[in-house]
Scaffold this motif. Sequence first.
Motif, PDB file in Angstrom:
ATOM      1  N   SER A  63       9.768 -17.241   1.502  1.00 40.53           N
ATOM      2  CA  SER A  63       9.011 -16.707   0.362  1.00 40.53           C
ATOM      3  C   SER A  63       7.635 -17.339   0.242  1.00 40.53           C
ATOM      4  O   SER A  63       6.842 -16.915  -0.608  1.00 40.53           O
ATOM      5  N   LEU A  64       7.337 -18.339   1.079  1.00 40.77           N
ATOM      6  CA  LEU A  64       6.017 -18.970   1.083  1.00 40.77           C
ATOM      7  C   LEU A  64       5.238 -18.531   2.317  1.00 40.77           C
ATOM      8  O   LEU A  64       5.826 -18.229   3.354  1.00 40.77           O
ATOM      9  N   PRO A  65       3.911 -18.518   2.240  1.00 44.13           N
ATOM     10  CA  PRO A  65       3.110 -18.227   3.432  1.00 44.13           C
ATOM     11  C   PRO A  65       3.385 -19.253   4.533  1.00 44.13           C
ATOM     12  O   PRO A  65       3.846 -20.369   4.261  1.00 44.13           O
ATOM     13  N   GLU A  66       3.108 -18.882   5.768  1.00 51.16           N
ATOM     14  CA  GLU A  66       3.243 -19.829   6.864  1.00 51.16           C
ATOM     15  C   GLU A  66       2.335 -21.035   6.623  1.00 51.16           C
ATOM     16  O   GLU A  66       1.285 -20.919   5.991  1.00 51.16           O
ATOM     17  N   GLY A  67       2.747 -22.184   7.129  1.00 47.17           N
ATOM     18  CA  GLY A  67       1.908 -23.373   7.010  1.00 47.17           C
ATOM     19  C   GLY A  67       2.581 -24.476   6.220  1.00 47.17           C
ATOM     20  O   GLY A  67       3.734 -24.367   5.794  1.00 47.17           O
ATOM     21  N   GLY A  68       1.841 -25.571   6.056  1.00 47.60           N
ATOM     22  CA  GLY A  68       2.364 -26.720   5.350  1.00 47.60           C
ATOM     23  C   GLY A  68       2.476 -26.500   3.862  1.00 47.60           C
ATOM     24  O   GLY A  68       1.858 -25.586   3.292  1.00 47.60           O
ATOM     25  N   VAL A  69       3.276 -27.363   3.220  1.00 47.87           N
ATOM     26  CA  VAL A  69       3.534 -27.224   1.785  1.00 47.87           C
ATOM     27  C   VAL A  69       3.384 -28.586   1.117  1.00 47.87           C
ATOM     28  O   VAL A  69       3.954 -29.582   1.589  1.00 47.87           O
ATOM     29  N   GLY A  77      -7.993 -19.908  -2.276  1.00 47.39           N
ATOM     30  CA  GLY A  77      -7.175 -19.411  -1.181  1.00 47.39           C
ATOM     31  C   GLY A  77      -5.847 -20.112  -1.020  1.00 47.39           C
ATOM     32  O   GLY A  77      -5.021 -19.709  -0.180  1.00 47.39           O
ATOM     33  N   LEU A  78      -5.597 -21.144  -1.819  1.00 47.42           N
ATOM     34  CA  LEU A  78      -4.358 -21.915  -1.707  1.00 47.42           C
ATOM     35  C   LEU A  78      -3.262 -21.232  -2.527  1.00 47.42           C
ATOM     36  O   LEU A  78      -3.430 -20.977  -3.724  1.00 47.42           O
ATOM     37  N   HIS A  79      -2.156 -20.936  -1.883  1.00 48.96           N
ATOM     38  CA  HIS A  79      -1.044 -20.281  -2.589  1.00 48.96           C
ATOM     39  C   HIS A  79      -0.356 -21.283  -3.506  1.00 48.96           C
ATOM     40  O   HIS A  79      -0.026 -22.398  -3.089  1.00 48.96           O
ATOM     41  N   GLN A  80      -0.140 -20.892  -4.762  1.00 50.22           N
ATOM     42  CA  GLN A  80       0.577 -21.746  -5.707  1.00 50.22           C
ATOM     43  C   GLN A  80       1.807 -21.011  -6.233  1.00 50.22           C
ATOM     44  O   GLN A  80       1.737 -19.814  -6.547  1.00 50.22           O
ATOM     45  N   THR A  81       2.909 -21.730  -6.332  1.00 47.66           N
ATOM     46  CA  THR A  81       4.113 -21.173  -6.927  1.00 47.66           C
ATOM     47  C   THR A  81       4.881 -22.294  -7.605  1.00 47.66           C
ATOM     48  O   THR A  81       4.508 -23.464  -7.508  1.00 47.66           O
ATOM     49  N   THR A  82       5.926 -21.930  -8.307  1.00 53.05           N
ATOM     50  CA  THR A  82       6.756 -22.923  -8.997  1.00 53.05           C
ATOM     51  C   THR A  82       8.193 -22.787  -8.522  1.00 53.05           C
ATOM     52  O   THR A  82       8.583 -21.775  -7.909  1.00 53.05           O
ATOM     53  N   ALA A  83       8.996 -23.785  -8.831  1.00 53.70           N
ATOM     54  CA  ALA A  83      10.418 -23.726  -8.491  1.00 53.70           C
ATOM     55  C   ALA A  83      11.103 -22.570  -9.215  1.00 53.70           C
ATOM     56  O   ALA A  83      12.159 -22.098  -8.776  1.00 53.70           O
ATOM     57  N   PHE A  84      10.502 -22.101 -10.284  1.00 54.39           N
ATOM     58  CA  PHE A  84      11.030 -20.964 -11.044  1.00 54.39           C
ATOM     59  C   PHE A  84      10.975 -19.680 -10.210  1.00 54.39           C
ATOM     60  O   PHE A  84      11.852 -18.823 -10.304  1.00 54.39           O
ATOM     61  N   ASP A  85       9.927 -19.547  -9.395  1.00 52.63           N
ATOM     62  CA  ASP A  85       9.710 -18.334  -8.602  1.00 52.63           C
ATOM     63  C   ASP A  85      10.097 -18.487  -7.129  1.00 52.63           C
ATOM     64  O   ASP A  85      10.293 -17.484  -6.437  1.00 52.63           O
ATOM     65  N   PRO A  92       7.996 -22.745 -16.442  1.00 54.94           N
ATOM     66  CA  PRO A  92       7.619 -23.899 -15.625  1.00 54.94           C
ATOM     67  C   PRO A  92       6.528 -24.715 -16.320  1.00 54.94           C
ATOM     68  O   PRO A  92       5.635 -24.146 -16.960  1.00 54.94           O
ATOM     69  N   ALA A  93       6.613 -26.019 -16.195  1.00 56.21           N
ATOM     70  CA  ALA A  93       5.581 -26.905 -16.737  1.00 56.21           C
ATOM     71  C   ALA A  93       4.624 -27.251 -15.596  1.00 56.21           C
ATOM     72  O   ALA A  93       4.957 -28.056 -14.723  1.00 56.21           O
ATOM     73  N   VAL A  94       3.463 -26.619 -15.586  1.00 55.67           N
ATOM     74  CA  VAL A  94       2.492 -26.814 -14.507  1.00 55.67           C
ATOM     75  C   VAL A  94       1.303 -27.599 -15.047  1.00 55.67           C
ATOM     76  O   VAL A  94       0.723 -27.228 -16.076  1.00 55.67           O
ATOM     77  N   PRO A  95       0.897 -28.685 -14.384  1.00 50.77           N
ATOM     78  CA  PRO A  95      -0.226 -29.493 -14.876  1.00 50.77           C
ATOM     79  C   PRO A  95      -1.526 -28.693 -14.932  1.00 50.77           C
ATOM     80  O   PRO A  95      -1.731 -27.732 -14.178  1.00 50.77           O
ATOM     81  N   ALA A  96      -2.421 -29.123 -15.799  1.00 56.96           N
ATOM     82  CA  ALA A  96      -3.690 -28.421 -15.980  1.00 56.96           C
ATOM     83  C   ALA A  96      -4.535 -28.432 -14.710  1.00 56.96           C
ATOM     84  O   ALA A  96      -5.329 -27.509 -14.486  1.00 56.96           O
ATOM     85  N   GLU A 100      -4.208 -28.112   6.276  1.00 59.18           N
ATOM     86  CA  GLU A 100      -2.976 -28.903   6.452  1.00 59.18           C
ATOM     87  C   GLU A 100      -1.846 -28.311   5.629  1.00 59.18           C
ATOM     88  O   GLU A 100      -0.694 -28.284   6.076  1.00 59.18           O
ATOM     89  N   VAL A 101      -2.145 -27.855   4.426  1.00 56.42           N
ATOM     90  CA  VAL A 101      -1.146 -27.161   3.612  1.00 56.42           C
ATOM     91  C   VAL A 101      -1.722 -25.805   3.201  1.00 56.42           C
ATOM     92  O   VAL A 101      -2.926 -25.680   2.931  1.00 56.42           O
ATOM     93  N   SER A 102      -0.854 -24.808   3.175  1.00 53.71           N
ATOM     94  CA  SER A 102      -1.257 -23.478   2.727  1.00 53.71           C
ATOM     95  C   SER A 102      -0.688 -23.150   1.356  1.00 53.71           C
ATOM     96  O   SER A 102      -1.095 -22.170   0.738  1.00 53.71           O
ATOM     97  N   SER A 103       0.263 -23.980   0.890  1.00 55.87           N
ATOM     98  CA  SER A 103       0.936 -23.712  -0.390  1.00 55.87           C
ATOM     99  C   SER A 103       1.114 -25.001  -1.176  1.00 55.87           C
ATOM    100  O   SER A 103       1.296 -26.082  -0.598  1.00 55.87           O
ATOM    101  N   VAL A 104       1.077 -24.857  -2.489  1.00 53.25           N
ATOM    102  CA  VAL A 104       1.479 -25.932  -3.403  1.00 53.25           C
ATOM    103  C   VAL A 104       2.677 -25.416  -4.190  1.00 53.25           C
ATOM    104  O   VAL A 104       2.619 -24.345  -4.802  1.00 53.25           O
TER     105      VAL A 104
END
Length: 416
Positions: free
Chosen positions: A161-167, A147-155, A135-139, A333-337
Amino acid sequence: MSEHTDVLVLGAGHAGLAASHFLAARSVDHLVLERGDVANSWRHERWDSLRLLTPNWLNGLPGHPYAGPDPDGYLSAPEVADHIAAYAVRSAAPVRTGTTVTSVRRTEGGYAVDTSTGGLTARSVVIATGACNRPAVPALAASLPEGLHQTTAFDYRNPASLPEGGVLVVGASATGTQLAAELARAGRHVVLSVGEHTRLPRTYRGRDVLWWMHASGVWDERYDELDDLTRARRLPSPQLVGTPERATLDLNAVQDLGVQLVGRWAAVRDGVALFSGGLRNVFSLADLKQQRLLDGFDLFAAANGVDGPEAERPEPTRVPSPARLQLDLGSGEVSSVLWATGYRPDYSWLDVPVLDAKGALRHDGGVVEDSPGLYVLGLPVLRRRKSTFLHGIEDDARDVVDRLAAYLDHPAHQRA
């Protein structure tokens, strides 16, 4: 003593198997190495709901056309894997699975390849490991609150598969728009960060839009005929999705699902995501490019007597008002990126000085520069606009193998 063959093909996806098809047709001794199973990435590195953008009739491989019951449908990821695996069996490709390449380096007689199962040598190597290895993830990802969950389209696999909350979904190519829509349908609050994108209707004048790309010759444009090849190779995938109802998935469609659009993610300051303005200009550019493409299809239809309903042009992309320029990442407002910001190849095992400053292979239409006998397949616009699609590999693989065979046949490269 290392095992020897004339050609080693690295990767048993559709590109590597297409290379094997044409090498076998020329009776060239070769071996295909695969780190996992045949079509490994399609089986293990895709989200659950993914379907190809191309209709089934367009997904033939060299000597292996689609022959299923639904030519106008869209293959799921497991079906793509089965399609490619059946091709490997049908073509009797000499595939060695479970073999991870750890090093490729030049030797006096060609190349030495170290793998997890032993060493090999070859006069020539074809790199067919694909363009989507990492995955190409910006710096700026490193600046997000802990505390913010981060994932990629690869995973990512599905909304559960994401925590509850906004994305916050970042990237609005095919992947980003598909995942934003899926999450919104699952009841999530979704913010979609939009940069440059390619807009297409799913159907136009009664036919799949990719029929028009195929029939009109747009996809057959050669790499050496393009005004800006570098830009063409960096274009994001079009905003499309494969569904039974052949639905259009553009930014208007995701807004109808409740997705909130913001501009390109520019920076993080004190835990606040800052988005660029100018969405109206970004949308207008994508709309203009779409209109020009559809104009070309109309001209093609008129010149070739293509029957069908009258053209209905998509409405312009709706600009949210007021434009939102920031999001407090600590507000809840969001729990995941979810980073849908593309992929890049992995050449960490390639011990040959053929990469540019950005880590990309220097090649001319699949012939790697400054390293005779080294070739590549499966990269964007390798030789034609259609290069990365399943059906696009046939012409590319034929051309590259023609050049490889000429290299092997040259007296200077004959085996001692």
